[in-house]
Design a protein around this motif. Structure first.
Motif, short mmCIF file in Angstrom:
data_model
loop_
_atom_site.label_atom_id
_atom_site.label_comp_id
_atom_site.label_asym_id
_atom_site.label_seq_id
_atom_site.Cartn_x
_atom_site.Cartn_y
_atom_site.Cartn_z
N VAL B 79 -33.63 3.56 6.18
CA VAL B 79 -33.71 4.82 5.46
C VAL B 79 -32.47 5.02 4.60
N MET B 80 -31.33 4.64 5.16
CA MET B 80 -30.10 4.72 4.38
C MET B 80 -30.23 3.86 3.13
N ASN B 81 -30.75 2.66 3.29
CA ASN B 81 -30.92 1.77 2.15
C ASN B 81 -31.90 2.35 1.14
N ALA B 82 -32.97 2.96 1.65
CA ALA B 82 -33.95 3.56 0.75
C ALA B 82 -33.32 4.69 -0.05
N LEU B 83 -32.44 5.43 0.60
CA LEU B 83 -31.77 6.52 -0.10
C LEU B 83 -30.88 5.98 -1.22
N LEU B 84 -30.12 4.94 -0.90
CA LEU B 84 -29.28 4.32 -1.92
C LEU B 84 -30.13 3.83 -3.08
N ALA B 85 -31.25 3.20 -2.75
CA ALA B 85 -32.14 2.67 -3.78
C ALA B 85 -32.72 3.81 -4.62
N TYR B 86 -33.09 4.88 -3.95
CA TYR B 86 -33.68 6.03 -4.65
C TYR B 86 -32.70 6.61 -5.67
N MET B 87 -31.48 6.80 -5.23
CA MET B 87 -30.50 7.40 -6.14
C MET B 87 -30.25 6.49 -7.32
N THR B 88 -30.29 5.21 -7.08
CA THR B 88 -30.04 4.25 -8.16
C THR B 88 -31.25 4.12 -9.08
N GLU B 89 -32.42 4.04 -8.47
CA GLU B 89 -33.66 3.94 -9.24
C GLU B 89 -33.78 5.04 -10.26
N ASN B 90 -33.34 6.23 -9.85
CA ASN B 90 -33.59 7.38 -10.70
C ASN B 90 -32.46 7.70 -11.65
N CYS B 91 -31.43 6.87 -11.63
CA CYS B 91 -30.41 7.12 -12.63
C CYS B 91 -30.85 6.43 -13.90
N CYS B 92 -30.66 7.09 -15.02
CA CYS B 92 -31.04 6.55 -16.32
C CYS B 92 -32.55 6.35 -16.44
N GLN B 93 -33.28 7.06 -15.66
CA GLN B 93 -34.73 6.98 -15.76
C GLN B 93 -35.13 7.38 -17.18
N GLY B 94 -36.16 6.78 -17.66
CA GLY B 94 -36.59 7.10 -19.02
C GLY B 94 -35.99 6.15 -20.03
N GLU B 100 -31.37 -3.22 -16.67
CA GLU B 100 -31.37 -4.58 -16.14
C GLU B 100 -31.52 -4.53 -14.63
N ALA B 101 -32.14 -5.53 -14.09
CA ALA B 101 -32.26 -5.61 -12.63
C ALA B 101 -30.88 -5.80 -12.05
N ALA B 102 -30.66 -5.23 -10.88
CA ALA B 102 -29.39 -5.41 -10.20
C ALA B 102 -29.63 -5.45 -8.71
N THR B 103 -28.74 -6.10 -8.02
CA THR B 103 -28.87 -6.17 -6.56
C THR B 103 -28.26 -4.93 -5.96
N PRO B 104 -29.00 -4.21 -5.15
CA PRO B 104 -28.42 -3.04 -4.52
C PRO B 104 -27.52 -3.46 -3.37
N SER B 105 -26.52 -2.66 -3.11
CA SER B 105 -25.74 -2.93 -1.91
C SER B 105 -26.45 -2.22 -0.77
N PRO B 116 -35.56 -4.47 -3.71
CA PRO B 116 -35.14 -4.47 -5.11
C PRO B 116 -34.89 -3.07 -5.65
N ALA B 117 -33.96 -2.96 -6.53
CA ALA B 117 -33.68 -1.69 -7.20
C ALA B 117 -33.21 -2.03 -8.60
N ARG B 118 -33.08 -0.99 -9.41
CA ARG B 118 -32.64 -1.24 -10.78
C ARG B 118 -31.42 -0.41 -11.09
N ALA B 119 -30.51 -1.01 -11.79
CA ALA B 119 -29.37 -0.24 -12.28
C ALA B 119 -29.46 -0.25 -13.79
#
Lengths: 123, 123
Positions: B79-94, B100-105, B116-119
């Motif tokens: 869940v912690m990882n999902a939260l990190l991914a969520y916050m990252t996924e939604n930055c710069c949305q649109g 670019e794809a990026a590896t989440p920590s 997978p997540a995107r930065a």
DNA sequence: TCCATATTTCCAATATGATGGAAATATGAA
DNA sequence: TTCATATTTCCATCATATTGGAAATATGGA
């Protein structure tokens, strides 16, 4: 980032309206959005909007600049990245020996910076 | 992870005592800690501790199991990882086209999973 | 069964956060 | 200067979260 700052950021983001505002600014990118635009998009009364923007400012999650009569707010990407790094750095703390370096996912609207972090992978 | 869940996690982590508890459990790893141990280490009265553990449970940030008379709590890494991914996924949305794809920590005490997540990196 | 341990639930008191109308401030245009 | 726009600050009200003592529940041992 210190615990105090991470906590401030988490408190600020732990409110639906502020999470909405912050995500809107994240989406808007470095150009930002005028306070009025935010209020219009999220249907918030001026005083309520101003209150929440103030909270986000105090947590250093947003910055603002004046442009004529408008105040333009934008998301503070570096602080967001620091928060992500902080949460990651502190997971599995105390097992540093068994941690591996990992690339954090960061949000960098302008250019890539180096912001190293560690993810714990115990085996 | 949906906005609702991310918000719940942020609300839960936006309190000093709960952040302390959560980080303690992160440090403790999958073995977890008995409620009593947590209370002892953080000097919390039973009722107060129980209240905060309950909040963390509702946010799915911790799990627990019974071991004899003790309830052992541990951090919910996914869940912690999902939260990190969520916050990252939604930055710069649109601006997905310029992301670019990026590896989440992530924090994975047992084994590495693919999350997978995107930065966003706009240029 | 009876007792000790571990933890939760109940509850009332307290503290803190959020809301939004109205007034105040800042800016720019006429 | 005067007016309109953009936003904040003030403030009273309301809502929600937090606290912790005391009682209740669950477990295991004698």
């Amino acid at each position: 980032m210190e615990k105090h700052d991470a906590l401030a950021a988490l408190v600020a983001l732990g409110h639906e309206t502020r999470l909405d505002i912050f995500r809107l600014l994240m989406q808007a990118g470095p150009k930002g959005l005028a306070a009025g635009q935010i209020g219009e998009r999220l249907a918030l009364p001026p005083a309520t909007l101003s209150f929440h923007l103030s909270q986000l400012k105090h947590a250093d999650l947003v910055t603002f600049r004046r442009e004529s009569r408008s105040l333009i707010y934008s998301a503070a990407y570096p602080v967001m990245n620091a928060l992500l790094a902080y949460m990651t750095e502190n997971c599995c703390q105390g097992a540093a020996a068994s941690c591996e370096a990992a690339t954090p996912s960061t949000c960098q609207p302008e250019e890539r910076h180096e912001t190293p972090a560690r993810a714990c992978v115990r085996r």
